[in-house]
Design an enzyme around this catalytic site. Structure first.
Site, PDB file in Angstrom:
ATOM      1  CG  HIS A 136      -1.885   1.154   1.200  1.00 54.71           C
ATOM      2  ND1 HIS A 136      -1.963   2.095   2.211  1.00 54.71           N
ATOM      3  CD2 HIS A 136      -2.804   1.532   0.273  1.00 54.71           C
ATOM      4  CE1 HIS A 136      -2.904   2.979   1.919  1.00 54.71           C
ATOM      5  NE2 HIS A 136      -3.428   2.670   0.752  1.00 54.71           N
ATOM      6  CD  GLU A 138      -3.387   7.926   0.343  1.00 53.75           C
ATOM      7  OE1 GLU A 138      -3.226   9.017  -0.239  1.00 53.75           O
ATOM      8  OE2 GLU A 138      -4.247   7.074   0.006  1.00 53.75           O
ATOM      9  CG  HIS A 217      -8.350   2.745  -4.121  1.00 51.07           C
ATOM     10  ND1 HIS A 217      -9.399   2.494  -3.270  1.00 51.07           N
ATOM     11  CD2 HIS A 217      -8.081   1.564  -4.745  1.00 51.07           C
ATOM     12  CE1 HIS A 217      -9.754   1.221  -3.370  1.00 51.07           C
ATOM     13  NE2 HIS A 217      -8.962   0.639  -4.256  1.00 51.07           N
ATOM     14  CD  GLU A 236     -11.740   4.633  -4.411  1.00 50.22           C
ATOM     15  OE1 GLU A 236     -12.316   4.554  -3.318  1.00 50.22           O
ATOM     16  OE2 GLU A 236     -10.874   5.492  -4.648  1.00 50.22           O
ATOM     17  CD  GLU A 242     -13.084   4.327   0.715  1.00 47.86           C
ATOM     18  OE1 GLU A 242     -12.671   5.487   0.858  1.00 47.86           O
ATOM     19  OE2 GLU A 242     -12.389   3.407   0.245  1.00 47.86           O
TER      20      GLU A 242
END
Length: 436
Positions: A136, A138, A217, A236, A242
């Site tokens: 991941h 971010e 995303h 996404e 979510e």
């Protein structure tokens, strides 16, 4: 003079909503695969240290609620191994989550992990259990920081067998922090501008060189470049699962049958389905039914699919979990059997690696009877239909949202299956061939 290349633009026109979806026009306008052999990527399902953060029972930030700890990740690896899920996504594993990272990202480090997360040890533990960690990254919208560490960060994953990464760009519109023209200079960019188109392609190319798949995303729109770069496996790009935890409003019943004929026309979506508890943050009720959560695995296509709920919630629903374990993520063909934009979508898909077909259906807030024509099956073939459908009193607005009927019946090519969908509900079917 001579030949030259121009951008293409498309308009889809069809006699039905289903005709819009059953079409690969934009994908086929792109150049063929440039990567050569991509058999190293395996379509799969994954669990993750993720939903608990959206519920606020765990945190991305370090501290007593930190989710990405060695013990918690091992617990998810063990669960994935027991149920045949290949991947475990871990968010919050690296430094930079403390403080204000939204639209900032200056403190993120894509190489250094938190003290309570041991990447080499956990990656090795996962491989011992036939599971892979999903990385991941971010960025908080700060691609200047991310690009400065991109190669080293992907090298780190490659060394430890992490062959898929979810990227993120959480920032307001116009909030992308990009490198400027001079050393040390930075400028603000739009999420969907040319600079970000270049950035996403660079990430995909750098990842491909290390045999890593990418699932962004807060992405740019899919225009079919995944044909040219097949490691760009999903993304996404719309309100995903979510929002069911905390969104105001959440994803109402119209959302999924709208996505099919809008967002899903562009390509696969990592929606993150499978909230079998039907509960979000603070115990809020999801605008869904139990059968509908299963239907999403067929209706909303992605070659990677999350099993998003908490481990304890999934284990509390063994019959529904059995369907999720079985449903493929890789399809040989797909057909929209019924569909109207924002009202309903019923889609049949054939397993690429076997003879079984799966059918998923979702409706809006209106209860509907779906008459499913099985004439798409090979002529003369016989099948056993395993059905997960809404209970007779199910309704997304009441506690009856949890009611589900699981049954089986013999069917043949050309038969019609009649399935009731509750308000806000749906159904999932597995068709097992009997006369192989």
């Amino acid at each position: 003079s001579g030949a030259f290349t121009t951008p293409w633009r498309t308009i889809r026109i069809a006699d039905s909503a289903g005709g819009l979806y059953d079409n690969d026009l934009e994908l086929n306008l792109n150049e063929p695969n440039r990567l050569g052999d991509t058999s190293w990527f395996t379509p799969h399902k994954y669990v993750g240290v993720w939903w608990e953060m959206h519920l606020e029972t765990k945190s991305w930030a370090s501290g007593p609620k930190h989710g990405a700890t060695n013990d918690n990740v091992r617990r998810h690896i063990d669960f994935a191994a027991r149920h045949g899920f290949r991947g475990v996504l871990v968010e919050g594993w690296n430094k930079g989550w403390d403080g204000n990272w939204f639209g900032n990202g200056r403190d993120f480090d894509f190489i250094e992990s938190t003290p309570d997360f041991d990447l080499p040890d956990l990656a090795a533990y996962a491989r011992q259990h036939a599971v892979r960690l999903i990385g991941h990254h971010e960025t908080g919208g700060n691609i200047a920081k991310y690009e400065s560490q991109l190669g080293a960060a992907l090298d780190l994953y490659a060394r430890h067998g992490v062959d898929a990464v979810k990227t993120g760009y959480v920032a307001d519109a116009g909030g992308i922090i990009a490198p400027g023209d001079k050393p040390g200079e930075q400028r603000m960019e739009w999420h969907d501008g040319q600079r970000m188109a270049q950035h996403h392609l660079r990430v995909v190319q750098e990842a491909a060189a290390r045999r890593i798949a990418v699932n962004p995303h807060e992405p740019i729109k899919d225009t079919g470049l995944r044909r040219t770069y097949p490691n760009w496996v999903s993304r996404e790009g719309a309100r995903g699962g979510e929002y069911q935890a905390w969104g105001t409003p959440g994803n109402g019943p119209k959302h999924a049958p709208t996505l099919v004929f809008t967002r899903m026309l562009a390509g696969p979506m990592d929606y993150t389905p499978g909230i079998l508890s039907l509960k979000g943050r603070g115990g809020r009720d999801l605008e869904s039914t139990l059968a509908r959560e299963l239907a999403l695995y067929v209706v909303l296509y992605s070659p990677i699919q999350m099993v998003a709920d908490l481990i304890e919630n999934l284990e509390a629903h063994p019959r529904e979990l059995a369907f999720i374990e079985k449903v493929p993520t890789d399809w040989e063909q797909s057909r929209t059997l019924l569909g109207e934009v924002g009202q309903l979508a019923v889609i049949a898909r054939k397993d690429r690696n076997g003879p079984d077909w799966y059918i998923g259906g979702v409706t809006d807030e209106t209860a509907r009877e779906a008459a499913i024509d099985l004439s798409f099956l090979p002529r003369g073939s016989r099948w056993r239909a395993y059905v997960w459908r809404d209970g007779d009193n199910a309704d997304y607005r009441t506690e009856a949202r949890h009611q589900i009927v699981i049954e089986q019946k013999a069917v043949a090519a050309g038969d019609t299956l009649n399935i009731r969908m509750a308000p806000g509900g749906g159904f999932a079917i597995r068709l097992e061939r009997l006369d192989r």
